[in-house]
Design a protein around this motif. Structure first.
Motif, PDB file in Angstrom:
ATOM      1  N   LYS A  39       0.821  -1.214   0.000  1.00  0.00           N
ATOM      2  CA  LYS A  39       0.000   0.000   0.000  1.00  0.00           C
ATOM      3  C   LYS A  39       0.861   1.273   0.000  1.00  0.00           C
ATOM      4  O   LYS A  39       0.532   2.265  -0.645  1.00  0.00           O
ATOM      5  N   ASP A  40       1.986   1.225   0.715  1.00  0.00           N
ATOM      6  CA  ASP A  40       2.824   2.426   0.857  1.00  0.00           C
ATOM      7  C   ASP A  40       3.872   2.572  -0.245  1.00  0.00           C
ATOM      8  O   ASP A  40       4.633   3.543  -0.246  1.00  0.00           O
ATOM      9  N   LEU A  41       3.920   1.618  -1.174  1.00  0.00           N
ATOM     10  CA  LEU A  41       4.911   1.721  -2.253  1.00  0.00           C
ATOM     11  C   LEU A  41       4.438   2.746  -3.281  1.00  0.00           C
ATOM     12  O   LEU A  41       3.443   2.555  -3.960  1.00  0.00           O
ATOM     13  N   GLU A  42       5.145   3.858  -3.352  1.00  0.00           N
ATOM     14  CA  GLU A  42       4.814   4.873  -4.342  1.00  0.00           C
ATOM     15  C   GLU A  42       5.947   4.941  -5.357  1.00  0.00           C
ATOM     16  O   GLU A  42       7.086   5.201  -4.987  1.00  0.00           O
ATOM     17  N   VAL A  43       5.634   4.685  -6.612  1.00  0.00           N
ATOM     18  CA  VAL A  43       6.663   4.729  -7.649  1.00  0.00           C
ATOM     19  C   VAL A  43       6.605   6.105  -8.311  1.00  0.00           C
ATOM     20  O   VAL A  43       5.535   6.558  -8.724  1.00  0.00           O
ATOM     21  N   VAL A  44       7.735   6.765  -8.399  1.00  0.00           N
ATOM     22  CA  VAL A  44       7.794   8.090  -9.027  1.00  0.00           C
ATOM     23  C   VAL A  44       7.652   7.911 -10.542  1.00  0.00           C
ATOM     24  O   VAL A  44       8.445   7.216 -11.171  1.00  0.00           O
ATOM     25  N   GLU A  45       6.606   8.519 -11.093  1.00  0.00           N
ATOM     26  CA  GLU A  45       6.364   8.393 -12.534  1.00  0.00           C
ATOM     27  C   GLU A  45       7.120   9.503 -13.261  1.00  0.00           C
ATOM     28  O   GLU A  45       6.578  10.544 -13.570  1.00  0.00           O
ATOM     29  N   ASP A  46       8.413   9.241 -13.522  1.00  0.00           N
ATOM     30  CA  ASP A  46       9.235  10.283 -14.135  1.00  0.00           C
ATOM     31  C   ASP A  46       9.608   9.938 -15.579  1.00  0.00           C
ATOM     32  O   ASP A  46      10.519  10.529 -16.154  1.00  0.00           O
ATOM     33  N   LYS A  56       8.035   0.976 -15.558  1.00  0.00           N
ATOM     34  CA  LYS A  56       8.701   1.264 -14.281  1.00  0.00           C
ATOM     35  C   LYS A  56       7.849   0.811 -13.088  1.00  0.00           C
ATOM     36  O   LYS A  56       8.346   0.173 -12.158  1.00  0.00           O
ATOM     37  N   LYS A  57       6.539   1.136 -13.143  1.00  0.00           N
ATOM     38  CA  LYS A  57       5.647   0.749 -12.034  1.00  0.00           C
ATOM     39  C   LYS A  57       5.582  -0.765 -11.885  1.00  0.00           C
ATOM     40  O   LYS A  57       5.660  -1.301 -10.780  1.00  0.00           O
ATOM     41  N   ALA A  58       5.428  -1.467 -13.022  1.00  0.00           N
ATOM     42  CA  ALA A  58       5.294  -2.927 -12.976  1.00  0.00           C
ATOM     43  C   ALA A  58       6.574  -3.578 -12.455  1.00  0.00           C
ATOM     44  O   ALA A  58       6.529  -4.503 -11.639  1.00  0.00           O
ATOM     45  N   ILE A  59       7.727  -3.090 -12.911  1.00  0.00           N
ATOM     46  CA  ILE A  59       9.007  -3.679 -12.478  1.00  0.00           C
ATOM     47  C   ILE A  59       9.233  -3.457 -10.983  1.00  0.00           C
ATOM     48  O   ILE A  59       9.648  -4.375 -10.263  1.00  0.00           O
ATOM     49  N   GLU A  60       8.940  -2.245 -10.496  1.00  0.00           N
ATOM     50  CA  GLU A  60       9.146  -1.955  -9.057  1.00  0.00           C
ATOM     51  C   GLU A  60       8.309  -2.891  -8.190  1.00  0.00           C
ATOM     52  O   GLU A  60       8.787  -3.396  -7.175  1.00  0.00           O
ATOM     53  N   VAL A  61       7.054  -3.124  -8.583  1.00  0.00           N
ATOM     54  CA  VAL A  61       6.193  -4.019  -7.797  1.00  0.00           C
ATOM     55  C   VAL A  61       6.678  -5.463  -7.929  1.00  0.00           C
ATOM     56  O   VAL A  61       6.723  -6.216  -6.954  1.00  0.00           O
ATOM     57  N   SER A  62       7.099  -5.856  -9.143  1.00  0.00           N
ATOM     58  CA  SER A  62       7.491  -7.252  -9.354  1.00  0.00           C
ATOM     59  C   SER A  62       8.746  -7.635  -8.561  1.00  0.00           C
ATOM     60  O   SER A  62       8.975  -8.796  -8.274  1.00  0.00           O
ATOM     61  N   LYS A  63       9.549  -6.636  -8.193  1.00  0.00           N
ATOM     62  CA  LYS A  63      10.728  -6.918  -7.358  1.00  0.00           C
ATOM     63  C   LYS A  63      10.323  -7.416  -5.971  1.00  0.00           C
ATOM     64  O   LYS A  63      11.114  -8.034  -5.269  1.00  0.00           O
ATOM     65  N   LYS A  64       9.090  -7.099  -5.566  1.00  0.00           N
ATOM     66  CA  LYS A  64       8.678  -7.366  -4.185  1.00  0.00           C
ATOM     67  C   LYS A  64       7.641  -8.481  -4.050  1.00  0.00           C
ATOM     68  O   LYS A  64       7.233  -8.807  -2.939  1.00  0.00           O
TER      69      LYS A  64
END
Length: 202
Positions: A39-46, A56-64
């Motif tokens: 819930k607290d994972l915020e990915v910076v959309e840059d 970027k969003k999908a990869i950051e979540v898939s790491k976890k």
């Protein structure tokens, strides 16, 4: 039959509902990022494009997490405004802008422009990160015009302003059943469904 986990890199309840509806019948357990403890994972959309942001969003979540991860990014591209709000659609009027504030800003920028010159398109890109961390993207578009004033009370975001080509009604007037058949996200999700069917077979 064992279900494959599909994690949606979003906490947006509208979005999750729409995704579940279109992917119904596939052997998937569909969970939001909130439901898997992110819930607290915020990915910076840059990113400079919808594709870059979605990947970027999908990869950051898939790491976890374990499972297939999908993330989407959607933008409204108005021809008269050189493609704005584009990748900044959700924060057009500022970082924590409400839907109403974004809509107000868009109407202000188009003040005095005739309806026929207010052409626009919605575009959604969905990134899919597989369990082996490889990824691909699918996209969908929907063409229309920006209304002179908000119309209708269904939907969210720019739905009250986007008049869909061929319907002469905004998404907010058409309601979710029709929207879920013809929208940019629906088009992208149908392509996603085909990709997922292939992945699940494979």
């Amino acid at each position: 039959m064992k279900k494959t986990r599909l994690i949606v890199a979003s906490g947006n309840v509208h979005k999750i509902y729409e995704i579940k509806k279109i992917l119904k019948g596939l052997p998937l357990e569909i969970l939001s990022k909130d439901e898997v403890g992110l819930k607290d994972l915020e990915v910076v959309e840059d990113g400079k494009t919808l594709e870059e942001n979605a990947i970027k969003k999908a990869i950051e979540v898939s790491k976890k997490v374990d499972g297939i991860v999908i993330a989407d990014d959607t933008g409204l591209f108005v021809d008269r405004l050189d493609g704005r709000p584009g990748i900044y659609s959700s924060r057009y009027a500022g970082e924590d802008a409400t839907y109403e504030e974004n809509n107000r800003k868009l109407l202000m920028e188009l003040d005095g422009v005739e309806l026929e010159d207010r052409t626009a398109k919605f575009k959604t890109v969905i990134a899919i990160v597989m369990e082996d961390k490889s990824y691909k993207t699918v996209e969908g578009e929907c063409l229309g015009k920006i209304a002179l004033t908000p119309r209708g009370n269904h939907g969210f975001g720019y739905d009250p302003l986007f008049i869909v080509d061929g319907y002469n009604k905004t998404f907010a007037e058409l309601g979710e059943d029709i929207k879920n058949k013809i929208s940019h996200r629906a088009n992208a999700l149908r392509k996603l469904r085909v990709e997922l069917e292939n992945i699940l077979k494979g």
